[in-house]
Design an enzyme around this catalytic site. Structure first.
Site, PDB file in Angstrom:
ATOM      1  N   PHE A  31      20.494 -12.112   7.219  1.00  0.00           N
ATOM      2  CA  PHE A  31      21.293 -11.668   8.362  1.00  0.00           C
ATOM      3  C   PHE A  31      20.691 -12.263   9.630  1.00  0.00           C
ATOM      4  CE2 PHE A  31      23.157  -8.682  11.396  1.00  0.00           C
ATOM      5  CZ  PHE A  31      24.453  -8.618  10.916  1.00  0.00           C
ATOM      6  N   PHE A  41      16.435  -4.621   6.160  1.00  0.00           N
ATOM      7  CA  PHE A  41      16.242  -3.358   5.456  1.00  0.00           C
ATOM      8  C   PHE A  41      15.850  -3.576   3.993  1.00  0.00           C
ATOM      9  CE2 PHE A  41      17.666   0.568   3.356  1.00  0.00           C
ATOM     10  CZ  PHE A  41      17.066   1.518   4.171  1.00  0.00           C
ATOM     11  N   GLU A  42      16.284  -4.692   3.419  1.00  0.00           N
ATOM     12  CA  GLU A  42      15.999  -4.984   2.014  1.00  0.00           C
ATOM     13  C   GLU A  42      14.642  -5.656   1.795  1.00  0.00           C
ATOM     14  OE1 GLU A  42      20.009  -4.000   2.611  1.00  0.00           O
ATOM     15  OE2 GLU A  42      19.101  -5.817   3.452  1.00  0.00           O
ATOM     16  N   ALA A  48      15.218 -10.985  11.453  1.00  0.00           N
ATOM     17  CA  ALA A  48      15.556 -10.768  12.860  1.00  0.00           C
ATOM     18  C   ALA A  48      16.504  -9.586  12.968  1.00  0.00           C
ATOM     19  CB  ALA A  48      16.195 -12.011  13.461  1.00  0.00           C
ATOM     20  N   SER A  83      24.806  -1.979  20.299  1.00  0.00           N
ATOM     21  CA  SER A  83      25.167  -0.827  21.133  1.00  0.00           C
ATOM     22  C   SER A  83      25.091   0.501  20.380  1.00  0.00           C
ATOM     23  CB  SER A  83      26.571  -1.025  21.701  1.00  0.00           C
ATOM     24  OG  SER A  83      27.502  -1.207  20.649  1.00  0.00           O
ATOM     25  N   HIS A 104      21.718   1.804  15.137  1.00  0.00           N
ATOM     26  CA  HIS A 104      21.418   1.075  13.901  1.00  0.00           C
ATOM     27  C   HIS A 104      20.126   0.262  14.019  1.00  0.00           C
ATOM     28  CE1 HIS A 104      22.108  -2.229  10.903  1.00  0.00           C
ATOM     29  NE2 HIS A 104      22.371  -1.171  10.161  1.00  0.00           N
ATOM     30  N   ARG A 126      11.917 -16.845  20.197  1.00  0.00           N
ATOM     31  CA  ARG A 126      10.806 -16.556  19.293  1.00  0.00           C
ATOM     32  C   ARG A 126      10.905 -17.324  17.973  1.00  0.00           C
ATOM     33  NH1 ARG A 126      11.585 -13.110  22.963  1.00  0.00           N
ATOM     34  NH2 ARG A 126       9.973 -11.708  23.747  1.00  0.00           N
TER      35      ARG A 126
END
EC number: 2.5.1.78
Length: 156
Positions: free
Chosen positions: A23, A58-59, A81, A86, A89, A128
């Site tokens: 992602f 998350f994985e 990353a 907004s 999450h 970064r």
């Protein structure tokens, strides 16, 4: 005083995995390239470098758990990353990813680096990943190389 530290050098025999959260791949692909570059520049053999792809940050902890449980790797470099949006999450994903990686690292006692960006916007992420603020994937790999050698020097 005796100083014990890890050097930034590989023998070419070390087996290291990079776990990459796909992602935000426009950023994470650059982190992977930075990590690969650091591995090769410090003496790693590309045949001993593995890339494990997961859908999102998350994985990462679960893939890390499986990678270390397999016994195939001497160390793991985690990159991803998480970019603030907004909704809350970002907070949940960032916190659980960080805690998960830390817990797995302590469980297995192997060097693991945290190269998961947690940033406010895409511009910060791009900076970064190699534009202005260096490449955090490169830095994460150098950190894991140093820790791998420190563990060896400590007899761990």
């Amino acid at each position: 005083m005796k100083i014990i530290e890890g050097k930034l050098a590989l023998s070419g025999k070390e087996k290291i995995a990079i776990i990459n959260a796909r992602f935000n791949h426009i950023v994470t692909d650059r982190l992977v390239e930075g990590a690969r570059d650091a591995f090769l520049r410090h003496g790693g053999d590309e045949a001993n470098l593995s890339l494990i792809l997961v859908p999102g940050a998350f994985e990462i902890p679960m893939a890390l758990e499986k990678a270390l449980a397999s016994g195939k790797f001497d160390a793991v470099c985690c990159v991803g990353a998480v970019i603030r949006g907004s909704t809350p999450h970002f907070d949940y994903v960032s916190a659980e990813t960080t805690k998960g990686i830390a817990n797995v690292t302590l469980k297995y006692g192997k060097p693991v680096s945290f190269g998961v960006l947690t940033v406010d916007n895409i511009e910060q992420a791009i900076e970064r990943a190699g534009s202005k603020a260096g490449n955090k994937g490169f830095e994460a790999m150098t950190g894991v190389i140093e820790m791998l050698n420190l563990y060896k020097n400590l007899g761990a």
